[in-house]
Design an enzyme around this catalytic site. Structure first.
Site, short mmCIF file in Angstrom:
data_model
loop_
_atom_site.label_atom_id
_atom_site.label_comp_id
_atom_site.label_asym_id
_atom_site.label_seq_id
_atom_site.Cartn_x
_atom_site.Cartn_y
_atom_site.Cartn_z
CG LEU A 40 -2.23 93.43 41.31
CD1 LEU A 40 -3.25 93.13 40.24
CD2 LEU A 40 -2.92 94.00 42.55
CE1 TYR A 125 -7.36 82.17 36.05
CE2 TYR A 125 -9.17 80.75 35.35
CZ TYR A 125 -8.58 82.00 35.38
OH TYR A 125 -9.18 83.07 34.77
#
Ligand code: NAP
Length: 218
Positions: A40, A125
């Site tokens: 990914l 994040y």
């Protein structure tokens, strides 16, 4: 009768492993590519995987994610690219791919409590995870006319390798004070919600960010 196909990323361990098991129990044929089959963090790998996929998916669960901690001021370009590709852009590409399936019925993106608040060292994040919420809401609107349900599930602190790697024993004790249920969650607590949102029992929840955090944000 032919089984419905569910594609789950990050199914090798942690929350993803439990989601795979839960969906298999629900009767889906689950496709959970390894990192070798679908990396990914690598756009080419994602495009190759999508282009070689020959069956129509009914369910897509974008679970895989990484968390490279670091202050926004000092974050390196490499880590930023890795986080964006793995957590957000590959999810976008897989959602686009799933949307092209005639059989698509539900998409579930695994975000985080850090999608709605943040903390020291978690800015990037949070950026990727709140991006997932925007994607979820937009896609729910785009696919709503076709009856496709698109939701996000935001785990709080769940017992996985990611948790052990990022949270010290001392910090764990401190966090328990802030969690209403005074414990971290199980992978099952997330998998159950994902399975419900993707099931035919869910007929009217879409575009939502379901927070499963034992009361951490309450
Ligand atoms: P984990 O145990 O660290 O597992 C991560 C999974 O993602 C593994 O299957 C890993 O594959 C896969 N992955 C990572 N990078 C990849 C890449 N470049 N290509 C393909 N696969 C890749 O994670 P987890 O704790 O179960 O977390 C799952 C999801 O929940 C993540 O999106 C995470 O951000 C979110 N979340 C977790 C928590 C928590 O407390 N654990 C809390 C909030 C949100 P490999 O086995 O090949 O490494």
């Amino acid at each position: 009768m032919q089984k419905e196909i569910a594609l789950v990323t990050g199914g090798s361990r942690g929350i993803g492993r439990r989601i795979v098991e839960e969906l298999e129990q629900e009767g889906y044929e689950v496709v959970a590519p390894t990192r070798e089959e679908l990396d990914l963090s690598n756009r080419e790998s994602v495009e190759n995987y999508i282009n070689s996929f020959r069956v129509d998916v009914s369910i897509l669960v974008n679970n895989a994610g990484i968390n490279i901690l670091g202050s926004v001021e000092e974050y390196s370009q490499n880590d930023l690219t890795l986080m964006m590709e793995t957590n957000l852009l590959s999810t976008f590409r897989l959602c686009q791919f799933a949307a092209s399936s005639d059989r698509i019925r539900a998409i579930c993106n695994i975000a985080s409590v850090w999608s709605v608040r943040s903390y020291t060292g978690r800015g990037v994040y949070s950026m990727t995870k709140s991006g997932l919420i925007g994607l979820t809401k937009g896609l729910a609107n785009d696919l709503g006319p076709r009856g496709v349900l698109v939701n996000a599930v935001s785990p709080g602190f769940i017992e996985t390798e990611m948790t052990s790697a990022n949270i010290s024993a001392k910090r764990r004790e401190e966090l328990y004070q802030d969690i209403s249920l005074k414990s971290f969650g199980s992978t099952e607590s997330i998998a159950n919600v994902v399975a419900f949102l993707c099931s035919k029992k869910n007929s009217y929840i879409t575009g939502q960010n379901i927070i499963v955090d034992g009361g951490f944000l309450s």
